[in-house]
Design an enzyme around this catalytic site. Structure first.
Site, PDB file in Angstrom:
ATOM      1  N   ALA A   6      -8.943  -2.697  -4.725  1.00 57.62           N
ATOM      2  CA  ALA A   6      -7.878  -1.734  -4.453  1.00 57.62           C
ATOM      3  C   ALA A   6      -6.582  -2.293  -5.030  1.00 57.62           C
ATOM      4  CB  ALA A   6      -7.749  -1.501  -2.956  1.00 57.62           C
ATOM      5  N   SER A   8      -2.691  -1.715  -5.770  1.00 55.13           N
ATOM      6  CA  SER A   8      -1.529  -0.916  -5.376  1.00 55.13           C
ATOM      7  C   SER A   8      -0.484  -0.805  -6.472  1.00 55.13           C
ATOM      8  CB  SER A   8      -0.877  -1.532  -4.140  1.00 55.13           C
ATOM      9  OG  SER A   8      -0.269  -2.768  -4.476  1.00 55.13           O
ATOM     10  N   GLY A  10       1.152  -3.686  -7.131  1.00 52.39           N
ATOM     11  CA  GLY A  10       1.947  -4.849  -6.785  1.00 52.39           C
ATOM     12  C   GLY A  10       1.306  -6.134  -7.261  1.00 52.39           C
ATOM     13  N   VAL A  11       2.023  -7.233  -7.076  1.00 52.45           N
ATOM     14  CA  VAL A  11       1.559  -8.517  -7.580  1.00 52.45           C
ATOM     15  C   VAL A  11       0.375  -9.050  -6.780  1.00 52.45           C
ATOM     16  CG1 VAL A  11       3.282  -9.795  -6.224  1.00 52.45           C
ATOM     17  CG2 VAL A  11       2.296 -10.841  -8.266  1.00 52.45           C
ATOM     18  N   ASP A  12       0.360  -8.847  -5.468  1.00 54.39           N
ATOM     19  CA  ASP A  12      -0.708  -9.415  -4.646  1.00 54.39           C
ATOM     20  C   ASP A  12      -2.074  -8.841  -5.009  1.00 54.39           C
ATOM     21  OD1 ASP A  12       1.047 -11.038  -3.203  1.00 54.39           O
ATOM     22  OD2 ASP A  12       1.433  -9.479  -1.722  1.00 54.39           O
ATOM     23  N   LEU A  32      -5.095   4.177  -5.180  1.00 54.67           N
ATOM     24  CA  LEU A  32      -5.171   5.316  -4.271  1.00 54.67           C
ATOM     25  C   LEU A  32      -3.922   6.185  -4.407  1.00 54.67           C
ATOM     26  CD1 LEU A  32      -6.594   3.677  -1.020  1.00 54.67           C
ATOM     27  CD2 LEU A  32      -7.792   4.483  -3.065  1.00 54.67           C
ATOM     28  N   CYS A 101      -3.528   3.197   8.371  1.00 60.50           N
ATOM     29  CA  CYS A 101      -3.979   3.271   6.986  1.00 60.50           C
ATOM     30  C   CYS A 101      -5.159   2.333   6.748  1.00 60.50           C
ATOM     31  CB  CYS A 101      -2.825   2.940   6.045  1.00 60.50           C
ATOM     32  SG  CYS A 101      -3.211   3.165   4.294  1.00 60.50           S
ATOM     33  N   GLY A 125      -5.227  -7.241  -1.656  1.00 61.10           N
ATOM     34  CA  GLY A 125      -4.284  -8.354  -1.731  1.00 61.10           C
ATOM     35  C   GLY A 125      -3.716  -8.755  -0.397  1.00 61.10           C
ATOM     36  N   CYS A 199       5.627   3.518   3.985  1.00 59.35           N
ATOM     37  CA  CYS A 199       5.583   3.968   2.594  1.00 59.35           C
ATOM     38  C   CYS A 199       5.969   5.427   2.441  1.00 59.35           C
ATOM     39  CB  CYS A 199       4.200   3.708   2.000  1.00 59.35           C
ATOM     40  SG  CYS A 199       2.865   4.712   2.700  1.00 59.35           S
TER      41      CYS A 199
END
Length: 397
Positions: A6, A8, A10-12, A32, A101, A125, A199
């Site tokens: 998954a 997103s 982002g970095v993680d 997603l 979520c 992440g 979010c």
């Protein structure tokens, strides 16, 4: 293993996917789409799941050389997370949408689809770890980076979900190390800011967002004896523990400041009192799950640590599953009183670093006698009095 990562944007999550590839797994990336209007879900570093985030995720997947897809989960997210958030507030409860979520989207809808498609696990992440227990079964544990630990928001996972979860960042000492690794790999989002708060409320104005959806009706502010000492312009504008902005016309007899103790949507009142009245000596709820085999039999107390917010310190406690008011409830008694606890929040119980399970709080017992007017419990089916302090938590990736 065949892994669905998954991503997103982002970095993680990008580094987690990269580590899954390095470990020799067959990795596919997925982003997603959680809104039909993704442009509304980001303000600066706030929010997530925008078109920009989707493109960042795709670029990371291309760099790693893995297949990448975007799956539309917007309807499920709206029903299971956003609508639930509004309904809980209308019932005077304090929901944690990040946990919803994880519970209903990432490790339910997404994981179910992944397993149906032949994947063995979902990789994210999140800063948490899955380790084998003494019986060989997987256990959910805190991350090595205590400051980034996200095991709390994963406390809703069941044993089966944990068995199909993969968290490559669990043993990483710090976020700085993740960013450095991303930069070394050439991942463009190495310095992308973390997403914060809720979010789907990217500007952070939860009160205004709720007022637009549930309205704002004036009502009374009550003291501990039930006397009306002021008026408010909408209960959703208050949070448990709030001191500023009460606009109380009648000063306290002792001259001490007063704090919000409860928000009562059924009669549209806000209860205030002294700071010590925020202390809670017992919490309980009927909606509980275990992250493995229950630690004891019903009615047999066990020692644990309890955590009621994403980055709060755990508190030593005793817990037991008992019949209360005709239903089985997980009852938790902290060694020292908790403060600012509201029905609807989640209490996660630990044994050391291991997550044992969680309960959605339906009932709290004040540590201060006669601190508040008589109240009713705020169970899921009853819009009864309760606190409404929003607990912000980063969503993880």
């Amino acid at each position: 293993m065949k892994i669905l990562a998954a991503m997103s944007g982002g970095v993680d999550s990008a580094v987690a996917a990269a580590r899954a590839v390095d470990a020799g797994h067959d990795v596919t990336g997925v982003h997603l789409a959680l809104s039909r209007m993704p442009g509304t879900l980001r303000t600066g570093s706030r929010g997530c799941c925008t078109v920009e985030d989707s493109m960042d995720a795709r670029r990371a997947a291309d760099l790693l050389g893995i297949p990448f897809y975007v799956w539309d989960f917007s309807e499920r997210f709206a029903a299971d997370v956003v609508d639930d958030f509004v309904a809980e507030y209308q019932a005077g409860r304090t929901p944690n949408p990040c946990m919803r979520c994880n519970e209903r989207i990432k490790f339910a809808a997404l994981l179910e689809k992944a397993l149906d498609l032949g994947f063995d696990a979902v990789c994210t992440g999140h800063y948490a770890d899955v380790l084998p227990g003494p019986d060989g079964q997987p256990e959910l544990h805190r991350a090595a980076a205590w400051a980034k630990d996200q095991s709390y928001v994963l406390g809703v996972l069941t044993a089966e979900q944990i068995a199909h979860s993969y968290f490559p960042l669990g043993s990483t000492p710090s976020k700085a190390e993740v960013r450095a690794e991303a930069a070394a790999r050439g991942i463009q989002v190495a310095q992308k800011p973390d997403s914060h708060d809720i979010c789907f409320i990217p500007d952070g104005d939860t009160r205004g967002w709720l007022a637009d959806r549930v309205g704002a009706e004036p009502g009374d502010i009550l003291d501990g004896e039930g006397n009306a000492i002021g008026t408010h312009q909408g209960a959703a504008a208050f949070t448990v523990g709030q001191r500023k902005g009460l606009a109380i016309g009648t000063p306290a007899p002792d001259g001490r400041p007063r704090f919000v103790l409860e928000i009562r949507p059924k009669d549209n009142t806000v209860v205030v009192g002294p700071q010590e009245a925020l202390a809670i000596r017992e919490i309980a709820g009927s909606s509980y799950t275990w992250a493995g085999t229950p630690p004891t039999r019903p009615d047999q107390p066990f020692d644990c640590d309890v955590q009621i917010r994403a980055h709060a310190d755990p508190v030593p406690a005793r817990a037991a599953v008992s019949v209360v008011d005709g239903s089985m409830q997980l009852v938790i008694t902290p060694r020292d009183p908790l403060h600012g606890v509201a029905p609807g929040q989640t209490a996660v119980v630990y044994a050391g670093t291991r997550v044992l399970g969680q309960v959605t709080i339906d009932r709290t017992v004040s540590a201060v006698a006669d601190a508040r007017p008589p109240v009713r419990d705020a169970g899921p089916a009853d819009a009864a009095p309760a606190a409404a302090a929003l607990v912000g938590a980063t969503a993880g990736e």
